[in-house]
Each structure stands twice: as C-alpha cells, then as structure tokens.
Design an enzyme around this catalytic site. Structure first.
Site, short mmCIF file in Angstrom:
data_model
loop_
_atom_site.label_atom_id
_atom_site.label_comp_id
_atom_site.label_asym_id
_atom_site.label_seq_id
_atom_site.Cartn_x
_atom_site.Cartn_y
_atom_site.Cartn_z
N GLY A 262 0.82 -1.41 -0.26
CA GLY A 262 -0.21 -0.08 -0.11
C GLY A 262 0.77 1.26 -0.37
N PRO A 304 4.20 -5.56 -0.61
CG PRO A 304 7.25 -4.44 -1.27
CD PRO A 304 5.48 -5.52 -0.68
NE ARG A 306 -1.04 2.17 -6.02
CZ ARG A 306 -1.99 2.48 -6.40
NH1 ARG A 306 -1.45 3.02 -7.64
NH2 ARG A 306 -3.14 1.74 -6.03
CE1 TYR A 346 -9.24 2.22 -9.48
CE2 TYR A 346 -8.06 1.77 -10.99
CZ TYR A 346 -8.89 1.65 -10.37
OH TYR A 346 -8.46 0.06 -9.54
CB CYS A 373 -16.55 3.66 -29.59
SG CYS A 373 -15.98 3.76 -30.92
CE1 TYR A 401 -1.93 -3.32 -8.53
CE2 TYR A 401 -1.21 -1.44 -8.38
CZ TYR A 401 -1.98 -2.81 -7.20
OH TYR A 401 -1.32 -3.29 -6.62
N1 LLP Z 1 -1.67 -6.73 -0.51
C1 LLP Z 1 -3.65 -7.08 -1.20
C2 LLP Z 1 -4.15 -7.54 0.25
C3 LLP Z 1 -3.33 -6.11 -2.10
O1 LLP Z 1 -5.04 -6.52 -2.29
C4 LLP Z 1 -2.80 -4.98 -2.58
C5 LLP Z 1 -3.88 -4.59 -3.67
C6 LLP Z 1 -1.31 -5.03 -2.66
C7 LLP Z 1 -0.96 -5.86 -1.39
C8 LLP Z 1 -0.39 -4.78 -3.23
O2 LLP Z 1 -0.93 -3.05 -2.94
P1 LLP Z 1 -0.32 -2.03 -3.00
O3 LLP Z 1 1.25 -2.05 -2.36
O4 LLP Z 1 0.14 -2.10 -5.31
O5 LLP Z 1 -0.39 -0.96 -3.24
N2 LLP Z 1 -6.03 -1.08 -9.51
C9 LLP Z 1 -5.77 0.04 -8.13
C10 LLP Z 1 -4.91 -0.85 -7.04
C11 LLP Z 1 -6.01 -1.55 -6.35
C12 LLP Z 1 -5.34 -2.49 -5.39
C13 LLP Z 1 -5.40 -4.02 -5.15
N3 LLP Z 1 -4.74 -4.41 -4.08
C14 LLP Z 1 -4.86 1.14 -9.79
O6 LLP Z 1 -4.80 1.33 -9.94
O7 LLP Z 1 -4.97 1.82 -8.18
#
Ligand code: LLP
Length: 444
Positions: A262, A304, A306, A346, A373, A401
């Site tokens: 996150g 992690p 993103r 988003y 379209c 993503y």
């Molecule tokens: N762990 C779990 C249980 C998750 O659901 C997620 C992301 C992560 C780890 C990784 O989170 P990160 O470090 O990437 O923030 N499509 C959206 C983001 C969806 C995130 C879903 N879960 C976007 O484009 O912003």
C-alpha cells in the site's frame, strides 16, 4: 489518490519520478527522454506504439529499499504483489532478488512458477478462492493462505483433508481504519468486502486452531493502496497486536504478521513515505510489544506492489490527430483506456512527457484521448504539450496496474512490453495480434 481534474496541470518532470528517467539534450537542441540510458523514441521506432517500457534497475532499487528497511530482522519476507505487474520477466527479476510473492489467483501462481519463483515464499490472498485454486496451491506448496472468511477457512480445511495434507493459514483481518485513499482502493474499512472484522476473528481462529487440517500460521492485514500518509499503518498494527493478545489469552499463539502493501508513489507532487520511513518503525513497535509480553519476536512480511513497479514503467504512445471541438483541443493518441484503465476507472492522474521535446514547437493545451468509443476514454486532461501530429509521448508512472488491467475492448490487441536492463532493451511480451484474440472463439 490524485485525481485528474479540470484546472491546467503543470508538467510533471519525469526525473522527479525515477532516477532512471532523464532528458538528454542533442546537438539540435531537442531533448530526448531516455530510460536507463535507452532512447525511448528509438524504442517506439523499433517496437511500435503503444508500448510499455520498464526499467529493471528501478525495480531492483525499489525492491532493495524494502529489503534494506528490514535489515536485522531475521526471516522478513517481501512478497511482491503480482497483480501490480505480472509479466514473468519482472517476476523473475524479483525472484532473483529474493522476493516472495503475494498472489490472488491460480493464474498468478502459475506465473510465479513459470518465472522460477519459490511457491513456499508465496502467500495466497483473495476473497473468492475456488476449491480448484486451493487444491492447485496445496499441490504446488504455497507458503500460506491469507484467508478472508470463515466459509473460506472451512473450504480450505475440506480440500486439505481430501488431499491428506495440512494447510498453513493466516486470517486477513479488517482493522476498520481509514487509509485515506481513493474509495475503490481502500480495503481496511468495515464496509469493504475484504477480510474478517476484529470482532469475528477470534471465532474463525478457534475453528482453524482445532482443525487437524489447518496450521494457524499468522495474521494478515492490508488496509489500502496508494497510501501517502503512514499513520493508518500504525493504527492498524495497534489493533492487530490487541487481537494477538486476546488470542494468546485463549492459548492461540500467532507468530507471524503480514502487514500488507500500500505505500504510495509520486504521480504528480505527492510525497509518500519510503519503506525506511515506515518499516523500521513498524518493526520496532512489534519488538517493543513482544518484549513487553515476554514472547519471541514474530516473523514479518510485507506485500508491496505499486511502490516496486509503479514508477519503473511508462506507456509510449503516438499522436494520431490533433482535433478541436468547441473550446477544447484533443490529442488523439494510439493508446487508450483498454491499455491504461486507471484514468477512466479512478479519474487517476498520470504525468505526460514528450519523447522528443522541441521548445521551438508551440505548446498547446490538450486533453489526451484514445480511439475507444467511450467519452470516458481519456488518459490525461488539460496538459500543455509541445506536440504535433506524429509526435510521441510517454504516459508516466504506468508500471503498476497498467498492463495487468488492460483488456481487448474494441478488439484492440494488448500492448507489447519492453524491459530495459543496463541500457539494453529486450522485448518481454509481443504485441497481441488479431489471431491471438480470435483463437478462443471456436466453432463458427
Ligand atoms: N496486498 C493486498 C491484499 C492487496 O489487495 C494489494 C492491492 C496489495 C497487497 C498491493 O498493494 P500496493 O502495494 O500495490 O498498493 N488497481 C488499483 C490498485 C488496486 C490495489 C489492489 N490491492 C490502482 O490502479 O490504483
């Protein structure tokens, strides 16, 4: 999350997003955007557009920032969230660095196996695991299931029993904290579908604890994505530790904490915390707690996505037409919402940069839109760009993503992908052809 709104945006300097992105000025005064020393316009010539391009060094550095933030902590695992970018070359790169993986489907498990990843270092999350997926994961020796409901716990026990094996489980708890991010990517609030509430968790642990087919391994907590403030992590950890105390009083000892992913990235001007701003403080908090309770330090993992790959990647696109409708100028490009869904889904903000910046060209205020379209098919709004028809642009911060959320909408083939390693570009996914798209439509 930064949304793309109507006022004109100041340009995002690519250098502010990744040390691997730079403008180099040529003899003609034109500035060329390079990634790890490779000229992106030359890559667009070679591989065509739209094209995703990633920097291996950026990914390695971002992973190492996590590994270093856990230094001194035995058995910490950084489980890269495969959903952020699942190309097997990127997974292989991370496996070589020692990463574990956070997966949410049998498909993602198959990808880490194809990439040479270690399934024992994988955690399997997701609210809707099917029996087939659970069986596949047990056959392949997945490290742990991050279980999201009582019903799923029972299903895992049943499948494990049918195979005569014991499944390692962690319960994903929902700590009811506000991650202060976009509602679609906030996951730790009561009203989200994820995890089990703190109130319901002890009952699910009791069930798992008494099952001969389940081994209670740990607790898992992920509160949301693109967090730019660290405080929700600490609030969530407080609640998780309180739960562990409660369980310990019942004789259920939890010795592993998975604190999710996150941490956000910069898209425009955000200043998200770095792993070293967050992880050592979380680790210290767990240590203090363990010492106070006279128990051994639990093992920790993080998930992690993103923050490892987001700013490693750009989406290259070519301006097809510049068109005026009413008061608005539209730059119609050859990338679209099916290639990069985040703006349409988003209203997410992505920086845009010219691949060949020529200050002699007049700049114009444009909305960047694709050929799909849908009025929702836009990639960026109100940008001042020095462009004319035929010029190429990079859509920035597109490594996470991006391709994983791409689709074939409007029967568009998905993009090719290129990985740059020490300045050398390598095609890591070919452009999808119409034959690829028609292959599964049988029997006509
Ligand atoms: N762990 C779990 C249980 C998750 O659901 C997620 C992301 C992560 C780890 C990784 O989170 P990160 O470090 O990437 O923030 N499509 C959206 C983001 C969806 C995130 C879903 N879960 C976007 O484009 O912003």
């Amino acid at each position: 999350m930064k949304t793309d709104s109507t006022p004109t945006h100041t340009a995002v300097a690519p250098e502010s997003l990744s040390t691997q992105l730079q403008y180099q000025t040529g003899s003609t005064g034109i500035q060329s955007l390079v990634m790890e020393g490779a000229d992106l316009n030359a890559l667009a010539d070679q591989f065509g557009t739209p094209l995703y391009v990633y920097s291996a060094q950026h990914i390695i550095d971002a992973y190492q920032a996590y590994a270093q933030a856990c230094e001194g902590l035995a058995d910490a695992t950084i489980c890269y969230a495969v959903k952020a970018n699942s190309n097997i070359h990127i997974l292989a790169l991370l496996a070589q660095q020692g990463a574990g993986f956070d997966i949410v489907s049998a498909g993602e498990l198959a990808r880490i196996l194809a990439a040479g990843g270690n399934p024992a270092k994988a955690v399997f999350a997701g609210v809707g695991k099917t029996s087939d997926e659970i069986r596949f994961a047990l056959e392949k020796g997945v490290g742990c299931f991050n279980v999201e409901s009582e019903q799923e716990m029972a299903r895992i026990a049943n499948v494990a029993q049918s195979m005569g094996v014991k499944a390692k489980v962690s319960l994903r708890v929902n700590p009811d904290v506000d991650a202060k991010t976009h509602p679609y990517i906030s996951t730790g609030l009561k009203e989200n579908k994820f995890g089990v509430s703190m109130e319901a968790a002890p009952q699910v642990y009791r069930f798992a604890h008494q099952s001969p087919w389940l081994e209670v391994h740990g607790v898992d907590c992920h509160i949301g994505s693109q967090l730019t403030d660290a405080s929700p992590y600490f609030d969530a950890l407080d609640r998780v530790l309180a739960l562990l105390d409660q369980l310990s009083a019942e004789g259920i000892e939890i010795n592993h904490l998975d604190l999710g992913g996150g941490i956000g990235i910069r898209y425009l001007d955000e200043t998200p915390p770095s792993p070293k701003d967050v992880l050592p403080a979380l680790i210290a908090k767990v240590k203090t707690w363990a010492q106070a309770k006279g128990r051994s330090m639990p093992t920790l993992s993080f998930e992690p996505g993103r923050s490892i790959v987001g700013n490693s990647g750009v989406l290259l696109t070519e301006v097809q037409f510049i068109k005026q409708n009413g008061d608005k100028n539209f730059a119609i490009v050859d990338a679209a919402m099916n290639d990069l869904m985040r703006p349409a889904m988003y209203q997410a903000f992505h920086g845009v940069a010219e691949l060949q910046k020529d200050a002699a060209k007049p700049s114009q205020l444009v909305d960047l839109v694709g050929p799909v379209c849908e009025s929702g098919d836009w990639l960026a709004r109100n940008r001042n760009l020095h462009i004319e028809q035929g010029d190429r642009l990079a859509i920035l911060s597109a490594g996470a993503y991006g391709q994983t959320m791409a689709s074939n909408y409007n029967s568009r083939g998905r993009c090719a992908e290129v990985l740059i390693t020490q300045g050398q570009a390598r095609l890591i996914r070919t452009r999808e052809t119409i034959e690829d798209q028609l292959r599964n439509e049988i029997g006509l």
